[in-house]
Write a protein that holds these residues in place. Structure first.
Motif, PDB file in Angstrom:
ATOM      1  N   UNK A  11       0.806  -1.226   0.000  1.00 51.49           N
ATOM      2  CA  UNK A  11       0.000   0.000   0.000  1.00 51.49           C
ATOM      3  C   UNK A  11       0.834   1.267   0.000  1.00 51.49           C
ATOM      4  N   UNK A  12       2.008   1.236   0.626  1.00 59.96           N
ATOM      5  CA  UNK A  12       2.860   2.428   0.657  1.00 59.96           C
ATOM      6  C   UNK A  12       3.881   2.419  -0.467  1.00 59.96           C
ATOM      7  N   UNK A  13       3.802   1.442  -1.362  1.00 58.34           N
ATOM      8  CA  UNK A  13       4.789   1.332  -2.424  1.00 58.34           C
ATOM      9  C   UNK A  13       6.119   0.883  -1.839  1.00 58.34           C
ATOM     10  N   UNK A  14       7.191   1.212  -2.506  1.00 66.33           N
ATOM     11  CA  UNK A  14       8.520   0.838  -2.007  1.00 66.33           C
ATOM     12  C   UNK A  14       9.044   1.923  -1.091  1.00 66.33           C
ATOM     13  N   UNK A  19      10.414  -1.402   1.393  1.00 69.83           N
ATOM     14  CA  UNK A  19      11.695  -1.171   0.721  1.00 69.83           C
ATOM     15  C   UNK A  19      12.823  -1.862   1.474  1.00 69.83           C
ATOM     16  N   UNK A  20      12.793  -1.780   2.784  1.00 69.78           N
ATOM     17  CA  UNK A  20      13.835  -2.417   3.590  1.00 69.78           C
ATOM     18  C   UNK A  20      13.827  -3.931   3.400  1.00 69.78           C
ATOM     19  N   UNK A  21      12.651  -4.546   3.417  1.00 69.46           N
ATOM     20  CA  UNK A  21      12.548  -5.992   3.201  1.00 69.46           C
ATOM     21  C   UNK A  21      13.046  -6.379   1.814  1.00 69.46           C
ATOM     22  N   UNK A  22      12.695  -5.587   0.817  1.00 72.09           N
ATOM     23  CA  UNK A  22      13.129  -5.857  -0.546  1.00 72.09           C
ATOM     24  C   UNK A  22      14.649  -5.746  -0.669  1.00 72.09           C
ATOM     25  N   UNK A  77      12.298 -14.790  -6.918  1.00 66.51           N
ATOM     26  CA  UNK A  77      12.107 -14.556  -5.479  1.00 66.51           C
ATOM     27  C   UNK A  77      11.796 -13.089  -5.196  1.00 66.51           C
ATOM     28  N   UNK A  78      12.535 -12.186  -5.831  1.00 71.19           N
ATOM     29  CA  UNK A  78      12.318 -10.759  -5.591  1.00 71.19           C
ATOM     30  C   UNK A  78      10.997 -10.279  -6.184  1.00 71.19           C
ATOM     31  N   UNK A  79      10.631 -10.796  -7.343  1.00 69.93           N
ATOM     32  CA  UNK A  79       9.346 -10.430  -7.942  1.00 69.93           C
ATOM     33  C   UNK A  79       8.186 -10.905  -7.067  1.00 69.93           C
ATOM     34  N   UNK A  80       8.300 -12.110  -6.525  1.00 66.66           N
ATOM     35  CA  UNK A  80       7.253 -12.630  -5.640  1.00 66.66           C
ATOM     36  C   UNK A  80       7.122 -11.770  -4.390  1.00 66.66           C
ATOM     37  N   UNK A  81       8.239 -11.278  -3.890  1.00 67.51           N
ATOM     38  CA  UNK A  81       8.209 -10.420  -2.700  1.00 67.51           C
ATOM     39  C   UNK A  81       7.470  -9.115  -2.998  1.00 67.51           C
ATOM     40  N   UNK A  82       7.775  -8.494  -4.128  1.00 65.28           N
ATOM     41  CA  UNK A  82       7.132  -7.225  -4.480  1.00 65.28           C
ATOM     42  C   UNK A  82       5.647  -7.403  -4.793  1.00 65.28           C
ATOM     43  N   UNK A  83       5.255  -8.588  -5.219  1.00 61.83           N
ATOM     44  CA  UNK A  83       3.857  -8.854  -5.565  1.00 61.83           C
ATOM     45  C   UNK A  83       2.979  -9.057  -4.325  1.00 61.83           C
TER      46      UNK A  83
END
Length: 94
Positions: A11-14, A19-22, A77-83
């Motif tokens: 909801x807050x975007x990156x 952002x930290x988790x990513x 893995x990173x795409x799944x996290x952002x999704x």
């Protein structure tokens, strides 16, 4: 160069926690990854660079990695996290 395009679900975007988790997940990968939003690109393991992209909820970003072992797995893995909506998930240890 392998790529994945994903829509930011948080909801807050990156920003802040997502952002930290990513960035932490990107830093743990065996290959360097870049994230692109519009015409701007940044190393995915740099919190300041990722925040500076200003990727909002619903924005499409592209993840890129150099060809090599582990590149596709890292991008998946990173795409799944952002999704995922990382704002809605409980922090670890909470």
């Amino acid at each position: 160069m392998p790529q994945r395009t994903v829509t930011i679900a948080s909801r807050t975007g990156l920003h802040a926690r997502p952002a930290n988790l990513f960035v932490q997940a990107a830093a743990a990968q065996d290959v360097p990854v870049r994230i692109r939003a519009g015409d701007r690109s940044a190393p995915a393991n740099s919190i300041l660079a990722v925040l500076a992209l200003g990727a909002a909820h619903g924005a499409e970003v592209t993840l890129e990695a150099d060809d090599g072992p582990g590149a596709d797995a890292a991008l998946d893995a990173l795409a799944a996290l952002l999704a995922r909506d990382l704002d809605a998930e409980e922090p670890a240890g909470a």
